[in-house]
Design a protein around this motif. Structure first.
Motif, mmCIF file in Angstrom:
data_model
loop_
_atom_site.group_PDB
_atom_site.id
_atom_site.type_symbol
_atom_site.label_atom_id
_atom_site.label_comp_id
_atom_site.label_asym_id
_atom_site.label_seq_id
_atom_site.Cartn_x
_atom_site.Cartn_y
_atom_site.Cartn_z
ATOM 1 N N LEU A 14 4.982 0.691 9.200
ATOM 2 C CA LEU A 14 3.803 0.118 8.546
ATOM 3 C C LEU A 14 2.712 -0.189 9.566
ATOM 4 O O LEU A 14 1.534 0.038 9.302
ATOM 5 N N ALA A 71 1.037 2.999 10.462
ATOM 6 C CA ALA A 71 0.195 3.411 9.337
ATOM 7 C C ALA A 71 -1.123 2.647 9.339
ATOM 8 O O ALA A 71 -2.186 3.213 9.077
ATOM 9 N N GLN A 72 -1.066 1.371 9.665
ATOM 10 C CA GLN A 72 -2.275 0.549 9.725
ATOM 11 C C GLN A 72 -3.145 0.944 10.915
ATOM 12 O O GLN A 72 -4.369 0.984 10.806
ATOM 13 N N THR A 130 -5.232 0.373 3.429
ATOM 14 C CA THR A 130 -4.299 -0.224 4.383
ATOM 15 C C THR A 130 -3.799 0.735 5.451
ATOM 16 O O THR A 130 -3.725 0.384 6.617
ATOM 17 N N GLY A 131 -3.407 1.961 5.049
ATOM 18 C CA GLY A 131 -2.900 2.890 6.051
ATOM 19 C C GLY A 131 -2.366 4.171 5.459
ATOM 20 O O GLY A 131 -2.308 4.331 4.243
ATOM 21 N N SER A 132 -1.969 5.082 6.339
ATOM 22 C CA SER A 132 -1.368 6.358 5.944
ATOM 23 C C SER A 132 -0.044 6.504 6.663
ATOM 24 O O SER A 132 0.071 6.189 7.848
ATOM 25 N N ILE A 133 0.938 7.022 5.943
ATOM 26 C CA ILE A 133 2.302 7.045 6.443
ATOM 27 C C ILE A 133 2.928 8.421 6.212
ATOM 28 O O ILE A 133 2.694 9.038 5.164
ATOM 29 N N THR A 159 3.978 -3.420 -2.118
ATOM 30 C CA THR A 159 3.592 -2.410 -1.141
ATOM 31 C C THR A 159 3.660 -1.082 -1.873
ATOM 32 O O THR A 159 4.712 -0.691 -2.369
ATOM 33 N N LEU A 198 2.871 3.072 -2.113
ATOM 34 C CA LEU A 198 2.691 4.332 -1.405
ATOM 35 C C LEU A 198 2.218 5.359 -2.415
ATOM 36 O O LEU A 198 2.898 5.612 -3.405
ATOM 37 N N GLN A 230 -1.807 -3.949 -0.140
ATOM 38 C CA GLN A 230 -0.788 -3.170 0.570
ATOM 39 C C GLN A 230 -0.685 -1.779 -0.054
ATOM 40 O O GLN A 230 0.305 -1.432 -0.689
ATOM 41 N N TYR A 257 -0.907 2.350 0.656
ATOM 42 C CA TYR A 257 -0.821 3.368 1.697
ATOM 43 C C TYR A 257 -0.877 4.761 1.075
ATOM 44 O O TYR A 257 -0.359 4.993 -0.011
#
Length: 169
Positions: free
Chosen positions: A28, A31-32, A43-46, A110, A112, A135, A137
């Protein structure tokens, strides 16, 4: 957005006591960092394998934002929740996307987001983050991955090429 990231990092450090493994916590965090480095508005990519680890261990909810047609004819992840970002073969934007996401998942989870290649899910993540989903992603590479030199998917990356769980009816 940095204040938001700071609160997420505090939540992550507290979640170690709740059972979030160090590896998943690092996923995480990466990803952030990716989001900050690429100036993303969510928030981010994972990567897919890390996304699956989070879902499999119950720390995140996987939401498939592809159309019904894509899920039916290409396949889907069995544990995913479906909330289409766009509908039909013409990809008309789903005006109820945020309301459906909130009612099916909630803003406290969270989340995705997964699409074909990671592009629509990034747009959906931006919209969700702006609407208060803290949260959220994007799953990099998507379900089918990027086009290769022959303009074909499922060859070089994506959920399916990583041999992650999926079904096709």
């Amino acid at each position: 957005m940095n204040a938001q990231f700071d609160s997420i990092q505090v939540a992550e450090s507290n979640s170690t006591a709740d059972g979030l493994s160090k590896n998943l916590q690092e996923s995480l965090h990466r990803a952030q960092q990716y989001a900050e480095e690429n100036e993303l508005d969510f928030t981010g990519s994972i990567p897919p394998t890390e996304a699956w680890s989070l879902v499999e261990q119950g720390y995140a909810v996987l939401v498939d934002v592809r159309t019904n047609e894509e899920r039916k004819f290409v396949g889907y992840v069995p544990e995913s929740i479906h909330v289409a970002w766009a509908t039909g073969t013409s990809f008309n934007r789903n005006p109820r996307f945020l309301k459906e996401l909130d009612s099916k998942v909630g803003k406290d989870k969270t989340i995705l987001l997964l699409c074909r290649s990671g592009k629509r899910s990034a747009l959906a993540a931006t919209a969700a983050y702006s609407a208060g989903f803290a949260q959220v992603y994007n799953v990099l590479e998507g379900f089918e991955g990027d086009l290769n030199e022959q303009q074909q998917r499922n060859q070089q990356n994506g959920w399916r090429t990583h041999q992650l769980p999926w079904l096709q009816d």
